[in-house]
Enzyme design. Structure first.
Site, PDB file in Angstrom:
ATOM      1  N   ASP A  68       0.852  -1.196   0.000  1.00 56.05           N
ATOM      2  CA  ASP A  68       0.000   0.000   0.000  1.00 56.05           C
ATOM      3  C   ASP A  68       0.882   1.239   0.000  1.00 56.05           C
ATOM      4  O   ASP A  68       1.981   1.241   0.555  1.00 56.05           O
ATOM      5  CB  ASP A  68      -0.919   0.015   1.229  1.00 56.05           C
ATOM      6  CG  ASP A  68      -2.186   0.821   1.006  1.00 56.05           C
ATOM      7  OD1 ASP A  68      -3.270   0.213   0.859  1.00 56.05           O
ATOM      8  OD2 ASP A  68      -2.086   2.076   0.951  1.00 56.05           O
ATOM      9  N   ASN A 100      -5.727  -4.447  -6.535  1.00 56.80           N
ATOM     10  CA  ASN A 100      -6.925  -3.873  -5.914  1.00 56.80           C
ATOM     11  C   ASN A 100      -6.845  -2.358  -5.749  1.00 56.80           C
ATOM     12  O   ASN A 100      -7.874  -1.676  -5.744  1.00 56.80           O
ATOM     13  CB  ASN A 100      -7.123  -4.547  -4.545  1.00 56.80           C
ATOM     14  CG  ASN A 100      -8.058  -3.767  -3.656  1.00 56.80           C
ATOM     15  OD1 ASN A 100      -9.282  -3.828  -3.792  1.00 56.80           O
ATOM     16  ND2 ASN A 100      -7.489  -2.980  -2.733  1.00 56.80           N
ATOM     17  N   TYR A 156     -13.172   7.491 -13.687  1.00 54.52           N
ATOM     18  CA  TYR A 156     -13.203   6.222 -12.932  1.00 54.52           C
ATOM     19  C   TYR A 156     -13.781   5.105 -13.806  1.00 54.52           C
ATOM     20  O   TYR A 156     -13.183   4.039 -13.955  1.00 54.52           O
ATOM     21  CB  TYR A 156     -14.039   6.414 -11.660  1.00 54.52           C
ATOM     22  CG  TYR A 156     -14.121   5.190 -10.789  1.00 54.52           C
ATOM     23  CD1 TYR A 156     -13.074   4.851  -9.943  1.00 54.52           C
ATOM     24  CD2 TYR A 156     -15.256   4.377 -10.792  1.00 54.52           C
ATOM     25  CE1 TYR A 156     -13.142   3.720  -9.127  1.00 54.52           C
ATOM     26  CE2 TYR A 156     -15.333   3.254  -9.984  1.00 54.52           C
ATOM     27  CZ  TYR A 156     -14.285   2.929  -9.156  1.00 54.52           C
ATOM     28  OH  TYR A 156     -14.361   1.820  -8.351  1.00 54.52           O
ATOM     29  N   LYS A 166     -11.961   1.702 -15.324  1.00 52.90           N
ATOM     30  CA  LYS A 166     -12.416   0.367 -14.931  1.00 52.90           C
ATOM     31  C   LYS A 166     -12.820  -0.458 -16.162  1.00 52.90           C
ATOM     32  O   LYS A 166     -12.617  -1.677 -16.195  1.00 52.90           O
ATOM     33  CB  LYS A 166     -13.560   0.468 -13.920  1.00 52.90           C
ATOM     34  CG  LYS A 166     -13.135   1.068 -12.576  1.00 52.90           C
ATOM     35  CD  LYS A 166     -12.065   0.233 -11.883  1.00 52.90           C
ATOM     36  CE  LYS A 166     -11.777   0.704 -10.477  1.00 52.90           C
ATOM     37  NZ  LYS A 166     -10.779  -0.150  -9.792  1.00 52.90           N
ATOM     38  N   ILE A 226     -19.868  -0.927  -2.308  1.00 55.77           N
ATOM     39  CA  ILE A 226     -19.361  -1.704  -1.173  1.00 55.77           C
ATOM     40  C   ILE A 226     -19.003  -0.731  -0.046  1.00 55.77           C
ATOM     41  O   ILE A 226     -18.462   0.359  -0.304  1.00 55.77           O
ATOM     42  CB  ILE A 226     -18.103  -2.522  -1.590  1.00 55.77           C
ATOM     43  CG1 ILE A 226     -18.392  -3.408  -2.819  1.00 55.77           C
ATOM     44  CG2 ILE A 226     -17.592  -3.354  -0.412  1.00 55.77           C
ATOM     45  CD1 ILE A 226     -19.405  -4.520  -2.626  1.00 55.77           C
ATOM     46  N   THR A 262     -17.021   0.935   2.128  1.00 55.63           N
ATOM     47  CA  THR A 262     -15.615   1.242   2.423  1.00 55.63           C
ATOM     48  C   THR A 262     -15.472   2.768   2.496  1.00 55.63           C
ATOM     49  O   THR A 262     -16.395   3.509   2.114  1.00 55.63           O
ATOM     50  CB  THR A 262     -14.672   0.740   1.302  1.00 55.63           C
ATOM     51  OG1 THR A 262     -14.784   1.629   0.179  1.00 55.63           O
ATOM     52  CG2 THR A 262     -14.971  -0.681   0.876  1.00 55.63           C
TER      53      THR A 262
END
Ligand code: NAI
Length: 244
Positions: free
Chosen positions: A38, A91, A155, A159, A188, A190
């Site tokens: 990360d 990810n 975005y 993707k 999701i 997050t």
């Protein structure tokens, strides 16, 4: 403990938070040796410590997926300590500014492209070179890559490109026994959702709720397992039905 992934060496980019963190947790719970890569090294360390605190295997390396040298270094670190890599989870991703195309800024496009697409390209390229005995690559795309998404121009475009890149990589790497698949999550729960109005999101989702990071992680465990030995180039949705 379930040991489907016993001893498998797995690098998870963006593994310090949200979906990546859940993926790291789930892989470790299946017996994998998890390396969290990360850009936020301190948060990566915290996530790894939480896993080792449960008696499972994890550690953190600094990795900024926008820099090829950083991805090379992270994977070299894994090779030096683990011998090779079995599973790469690309990810790491960012949402970018919410804006209609008419007000979207070039800087934002460059930033989103650098993390979401170039980062996945670097991850595929260098992970594949570290998998001499075959392996598995999972790219976290999005349902925003399958259809139009108002206010998420850069975005969604990145993707969609990740989905296409996944299919090309699956073709090119099949001979090396490397399977490459993509997961398209819907909304999701997050930190990425913090700027969005949750009630409005829920109204769009046929199953009537926002998804949990662990529900994405379950698909990664499946794709990494022997149950998915014949699965490559696939694009799997986990979205509560929103893209149906
Ligand atoms: P998050 O914001 O909770 O976590 C993202 C992680 O990536 C953070 O730990 C961050 O430090 C790291 N990161 C950011 N830039 C990086 C870089 N240059 N190099 C390495 N790490 C970097 O986000 P979330 O929601 O967990 O997203 C994970 C992935 O799932 C992303 O690719 C995102 O696009 C995708 N996704 C998320 C959805 C959601 O509703 N949360 C829906 C569909 C896809």
């Amino acid at each position: 403990m379930n040991t489907e992934l016993d001893g498998k060496r797995a690098l998870v980019t963006g593994g310090a938070s949200g979906i990546g963190r859940a993926i790291a947790n789930a892989l470790a719970a299946e017996g994998a040796r998890v390396i969290i890569g990360d850009v936020d090294a301190a948060a990566g360390q915290t996530a790894a410590t939480e896993i080792t605190g449960r008696g499972l295997h994890a550690r953190a390396v600094h990795c900024d997926v926008t820099k090829e040298s950083s991805v090379v270094d992270a994977i070299a670190n894994v090779r030096a300590t683990e011998g090779a890599l079995d599973l790469m989870v690309n990810n790491a991703g960012i949402g970018g500014a919410l804006a209609p195309l008419t007000r979207s800024q070039a800087d934002d496009w460059d930033r989103v492209y650098a993390v979401n697409l170039r980062g996945v390209f670097f991850g595929i390229k260098h992970a594949a070179n570290a998998m001499p005995d075959g392996g598995c690559i999972v790219n976290i795309a999005s349902i925003a890559g399958l259809r139009g998404s108002s206010l998420l121009g850069p975005y969604g475009a990145t993707k969609a490109a990740v989905i296409q890149l996944t299919q090309t990589a699956a073709l090119e790497l099949a001979k090396q026994h490397i399977r490459v698949n993509a997961i398209c999550p819907g909304w999701i729960d997050t930190p990425m959702l913090q700027d969005l109005e949750r009630a409005r999101l829920v109204r769009q989702i046929p199953l009537g709720r926002i998804g949990e990071p662990a529900e994405v992680a379950g698909l990664v465990v499946y794709l990494a397992s022997s149950a998915a030995a014949f699965v490559t180039g696939s694009i799997l949705r986990v979205d509560g039905g929103i893209a149906s």
